[in-house]
Scaffold this motif. Structure first.
Motif, mmCIF file in Angstrom:
data_model
loop_
_atom_site.group_PDB
_atom_site.id
_atom_site.type_symbol
_atom_site.label_atom_id
_atom_site.label_comp_id
_atom_site.label_asym_id
_atom_site.label_seq_id
_atom_site.Cartn_x
_atom_site.Cartn_y
_atom_site.Cartn_z
ATOM 1 N N GLY A 289 -23.425 7.689 3.713
ATOM 2 C CA GLY A 289 -22.797 8.944 4.083
ATOM 3 C C GLY A 289 -21.453 9.129 3.424
ATOM 4 N N SER A 290 -20.767 10.171 3.846
ATOM 5 C CA SER A 290 -19.434 10.480 3.363
ATOM 6 C C SER A 290 -18.552 10.876 4.535
ATOM 7 C CB SER A 290 -19.473 11.597 2.313
ATOM 8 O OG SER A 290 -19.982 12.798 2.889
ATOM 9 N N ALA A 291 -17.240 10.726 4.353
ATOM 10 C CA ALA A 291 -16.276 11.032 5.403
ATOM 11 C C ALA A 291 -14.986 11.517 4.761
ATOM 12 C CB ALA A 291 -16.031 9.799 6.277
ATOM 13 N N LEU A 292 -14.033 11.856 5.605
ATOM 14 C CA LEU A 292 -12.706 12.304 5.154
ATOM 15 C C LEU A 292 -12.820 13.488 4.206
ATOM 16 C CD1 LEU A 292 -11.007 8.834 4.473
ATOM 17 C CD2 LEU A 292 -11.006 10.199 6.598
ATOM 18 N N GLY A 293 -13.707 14.404 4.577
ATOM 19 C CA GLY A 293 -13.864 15.602 3.758
ATOM 20 C C GLY A 293 -14.419 15.322 2.376
ATOM 21 N N GLY A 294 -15.175 14.263 2.236
ATOM 22 C CA GLY A 294 -15.753 13.902 0.957
ATOM 23 C C GLY A 294 -14.927 12.932 0.152
ATOM 24 N N ASP A 295 -13.762 12.524 0.687
ATOM 25 C CA ASP A 295 -12.908 11.576 -0.038
ATOM 26 C C ASP A 295 -13.404 10.140 0.083
ATOM 27 O OD1 ASP A 295 -11.239 13.548 -0.918
ATOM 28 O OD2 ASP A 295 -9.773 13.304 0.688
ATOM 29 N N LEU A 296 -14.300 9.880 1.019
ATOM 30 C CA LEU A 296 -14.830 8.531 1.213
ATOM 31 C C LEU A 296 -16.352 8.569 1.192
ATOM 32 C CD1 LEU A 296 -14.405 5.507 1.894
ATOM 33 C CD2 LEU A 296 -14.524 6.167 4.320
ATOM 34 N N ASP A 297 -16.949 7.861 0.251
ATOM 35 C CA ASP A 297 -18.394 7.661 0.215
ATOM 36 C C ASP A 297 -18.690 6.232 0.619
ATOM 37 O OD1 ASP A 297 -18.999 10.240 -0.743
ATOM 38 O OD2 ASP A 297 -18.519 9.622 -2.797
ATOM 39 N N TRP A 298 -19.648 6.040 1.491
ATOM 40 C CA TRP A 298 -19.894 4.698 2.011
ATOM 41 C C TRP A 298 -21.384 4.437 2.175
ATOM 42 C CZ3 TRP A 298 -22.575 4.513 6.585
ATOM 43 C CH2 TRP A 298 -22.561 5.670 7.362
ATOM 44 N N THR B 161 -16.254 3.759 -1.212
ATOM 45 C CA THR B 161 -15.434 4.215 -2.332
ATOM 46 C C THR B 161 -14.524 5.337 -1.854
ATOM 47 O OG1 THR B 161 -17.108 3.653 -3.988
ATOM 48 C CG2 THR B 161 -15.442 5.243 -4.628
ATOM 49 N N TRP B 162 -13.223 5.103 -1.999
ATOM 50 C CA TRP B 162 -12.217 6.096 -1.618
ATOM 51 C C TRP B 162 -11.729 6.804 -2.871
ATOM 52 C CZ3 TRP B 162 -6.421 5.019 -1.289
ATOM 53 C CH2 TRP B 162 -5.744 6.176 -0.859
ATOM 54 N N HIS B 163 -11.911 8.114 -2.883
ATOM 55 C CA HIS B 163 -11.448 8.932 -3.993
ATOM 56 C C HIS B 163 -9.990 9.303 -3.718
ATOM 57 C CE1 HIS B 163 -15.674 9.107 -5.068
ATOM 58 N NE2 HIS B 163 -15.951 9.589 -3.863
ATOM 59 N N ALA B 164 -9.097 8.442 -4.167
ATOM 60 C CA ALA B 164 -7.679 8.631 -3.865
ATOM 61 C C ALA B 164 -7.124 9.886 -4.516
ATOM 62 C CB ALA B 164 -6.883 7.403 -4.327
#
Length: 762
Positions: A398-407, A449-452
């Motif tokens: 899934g994804s979280a943080l508005g798409g900034d985190l894929d896990w 993966t965090w899209h900083a």
């Protein structure tokens, strides 16, 4: 639903050069003709320039977007390069050594695979692979049966370095993953026939399409045969090919929220065994089996007189040869494998997906070899090898943080049960060995993966693995000429167990320096669990075991994808700390190999790959790899002896590998297309065993292949002509040597081969 796995990269008009058709480096292949028109949008080389969508990180992403060292090919790209078998991938992948290595037993379908100096030397059930092998996301436990024909393949991914988080299962060197094509929405298929050297015949059939509105299916089959190239007195020819393989799948996707994909495969091989040639009889060794045999024969054979005797009752170098095998005992290799996989995917919502992968596989093989290559009974091997494996994996993504985190997070379970039975018929004694083994592995893993920022990504992965193994040997002496009694046990009976648990992390950072250039750095760990030594004589009174080995890897890389022309360049440099290395080595006075932890090593190197469509019709591909593997510490315990020192070279690991390919399209006025391709592969010399035996060393060699492919305007008809090993290089492919037995044997390359194939697509 899953996206398509390929995307065609068509060269832009600004990079066309219509005058190059007759002036590039390939014109020696063909003379220019006025019938050729200028190149258009159809391109035979486009298949080799396709951008591959991979799932090496369990998410769909472009090859150039993945911050890892991976080589990947689409199914169309494999066909355009003329690759028929998984072994062919080794010639075009830097720092990958893929060898069909029969070892002592004589199976025709045992793979020896090394990536960046880490791999696996034996097929035994008590030893795990160093490089993971996967078909449709399912781990294949044994290297027997791992020489796979590439039929109906969507793509192949070769991952370099430890894969301890998402793949796990002891992948300390890397992973090779094959993905089958999914059934298509429209009905399509092809029939293909090939013919060539030594009565080579290969027939393929593939069909795919809808069955109902919600159900689609595909089916493919290949039947391949080729005569051998080393003759035996009984009229058989070893090194032959005789196999049939089939694969089928059903895909139900009648719901936007759910899909189920069921696949099944079967393959069978019935062959005369590898093309072994005896290059050293070992009769000059007073302690070798040849000398023992000669001393046991009345007359002119006793050592040392038997060394040069021409009496056919004597075993010596009269039985060595560079083109014939004089063995008369049974020599064959039969393997049957089948498996089924059920993959179910539930799209819970736009940000959450659950996937289940359930698989069962079965392997049944029987192989035997007249290892002394003579009419005499000096050394004969016989094996049956049977395994069945079951695996279950759940992945939540899934994804979280508005798409900034894929896990992604997952649970994994694997169980294998098997038996390896040997009958060893030697001059000194005869043995029977039946060995049951089991492996059970459980793991939990997660990676995010965090899209900083738009340019900067951080990835962290972690896996916990628990493995339990058991070994139940029943080994005894059938008869003996050296003081042992019939029925004497080689090792004490009983069930021996070992276990290991390990946490393997991975940390990765990637930064897009520009829209075209990405840099990344990775730290990763991997481990391979321990096991037991299976082949032992004289009796030890216990079963030797060995502990896990570990690899810590540091890697930096660059990936360049030009926005102005079809050009991609990938580079990776690495260094690895390799500790408690598991090595199967010979101990003086003992028959068989002792697997043990022999010490530590440091491995450094790099890979460089480039693909460039210089015009719409001209394509170049090249790659090079460098591996410097050095033992830094040797710690060998009795009963092993120091056959390995810090000066020894790694086996099966060339220092340099390289490949180069040039392809040119020639378009005709009627719309048909001719593609000429010249390709070469190179590697430096490498040893085929731990002891660095010179007589079985694979030399430095470069191989060149040439293919011409024609396709009709609609691509319904295609014709291919080709020559492999243009310069007819004769070199050692693999070898077997035993200091105790005294024999040294090699398998040579078949030499120059031609082929012609025709296909009708519908």
């Amino acid at each position: 639903m899953e996206a398509s796995h390929t995307e065609v990269r068509t060269p832009t008009a600004r990079w066309r050069n219509k005058n190059l058709i007759c002036t590039v480096s390939v014109p020696v292949l063909l003379a220019c003709s006025s019938a050729w028109s200028q190149p258009g949008e159809r391109s035979g080389v486009s298949a080799m320039m396709e951008e591959v969508t991979i799932t090496a990180r369990k998410v769909e992403e472009g090859l150039q977007d993945a911050p890892i060292s991976v080589t990947a090919f689409t199914g169309d790209g494999l066909e355009a390069r003329g690759m028929e078998n998984i072994e062919d991938v080794g010639a075009v992948t830097p720092n990958l050594s893929y060898q069909n290595n029969a070892g002592a037993g004589g199976s025709s379908s045992v793979a020896t695979v090394y990536i960046r100096g880490v791999g696996q030397r034996d097929f035994l059930g008590t030893i795990d692979n160093g490089v993971g092998f996967y078909i449709d996301e399912v781990y294949i436990a044994r290297t027997v049966g791992a020489t796979v024909d590439l039929v109906d393949v969507d793509r192949i991914e070769v991952l370099r370095g430890p894969q301890g988080t998402l793949f796990g299962r002891n992948n300390v060197g890397g992973a090779m993953a094959i993905y089958s094509k999914r059934p298509t929405d429209d009905f399509e298929g092809y029939a293909d026939a090939s013919f060539g050297t030594d009565n080579m015949q290969r027939f393929k059939l593939m069909v795919s399409g809808p069955i109902t509105d919600d159900l689609k299916g595909n089916f493919s089959v290949v039947d391949a045969s080729q005569e051998g190239y080393v003759d035996r007195p009984d009229g058989t020819d070893t090194g032959d090919d005789n196999q049939t393989a089939a694969r089928g799948g059903l895909l139900w996707d009648g719901s936007d929220a759910f899909e189920v994909h069921l696949t099944a495969d079967y393959s069978t091989e019935e062959e005369n065994g590898p093309a072994f040639l005896l290059v050293e009889s070992g009769a000059s060794l007073a302690s070798g089996f040849g000398a023992f045999y000669n001393n046991a024969v009345p007359g002119a054979c006793p050592y040392p007189a038997g060394l040069t005797a021409s009496d056919p009752a004597c075993f010596n170098d009269q039985w060595t040869s560079d083109d014939a095998n004089y063995g008369t005992w049974d020599n064959y290799s039969n393997t049957d494998t089948w498996g089924t996989t059920l993959r179910a995917k539930w799209f819970i919502n736009d940000n959450l997906t659950l996937k289940s992968i359930t698989a069962y596989r079965d392997l049944d093989s029987e192989f035997t070899r007249d290892a002394d290559s003579s009419p005499l009974l000096v050394t004969h091997f016989y094996d049956t090898f049977e395994t069945e494996q079951y695996s279950q994996e759940f992945q939540l993504q899934g994804s979280a943080l508005g798409g900034d985190l894929d896990w992604i997070a997952g649970l994994y379970y694997f169980k294998e049960e098997g038996n390896n039975t040997n009958i060893l018929d030697f001059a000194i004694a005869n043995f029977y060995s039946s060995n049951d083994f089991t492996t059970e592995s459980e793991a939990i893993y997660a990676q995010g993966t965090w899209h900083a920022s738009d340019k900067l990504d951080f990835t962290l992965g972690l896996r916990y693995t628990q493995e339990d193994k058991s070994f139940d040997p029943y080994q005894y002496v059938i008869s003996s000429n050296i003081g042992y009694n019939s029925g004497d046990l080689v090792v004490p009976p009983g069930v021996y167990t070992t276990d290991a648990s390990e946490v393997t992390p991975m940390v990765n950072a990637s930064y897009h320096i520009t829209d075209e250039l990405m840099a990344y750095a990775t730290y990763s760990e991997g481990f391979r669990s321990g096991g037991f030594a299976q082949r032992i004589f004289p009796p030890l009174g216990y079963v030797p075991s060995f502990d896990p080995e570990y690899v810590d890897s540091y890697e930096i890389g660059l990936k360049y994808d030009s926005a102005s022309q079809p050009l991609v360049i990938n580079f990776a440099a690495f260094t690895m700390d390799y500790t408690d290395i598991q090595v199967a080595s010979q101990s003086e006075g003992y028959v068989g190999l002792f697997e043990d932890n022999i010490g530590n090593a440091e491995i450094t190197g790099f890979e460089l790959e480039m693909k460039w469509a210089m015009t719409d019709s001209l394509f170049m591909e090249l790659g090079t790899g460098y591996t410097d593997a050095e033992y830094t510490r040797i710690d060998i315990q009795a009963p092993l002896v120091a056959a390995i020192t810090t000066d020894s070279e790694f086996d099966h690991v060339p220092e340099w590998t390289a490949n180069l390919s040039l392809a040119q399209d020639f378009s005709f006025e009627n719309g048909s297309l001719l593609t000429a391709r010249l390709s070469g592969s190179y590697h430096t010399a490498f040893y085929n065993n731990v002891a660095n035996t010179e007589s079985i060393k694979t030399p430095e060699v470069d191989i060149w292949d040439l293919t011409l492919g024609w396709s009709s305007p609609s691509d319904a008809y295609t014709l291919d002509l080709g020559v492999k090993n243009l310069t007819d290089e004769q070199y050692i492919l693999s070898g077997y040597a035993s200091s105790s037995i005294g024999l040294e044997s090699v398998v040579l390359d078949r030499g120059r081969q031609w082929f012609a194939s025709a296909r009708y697509s519908f």
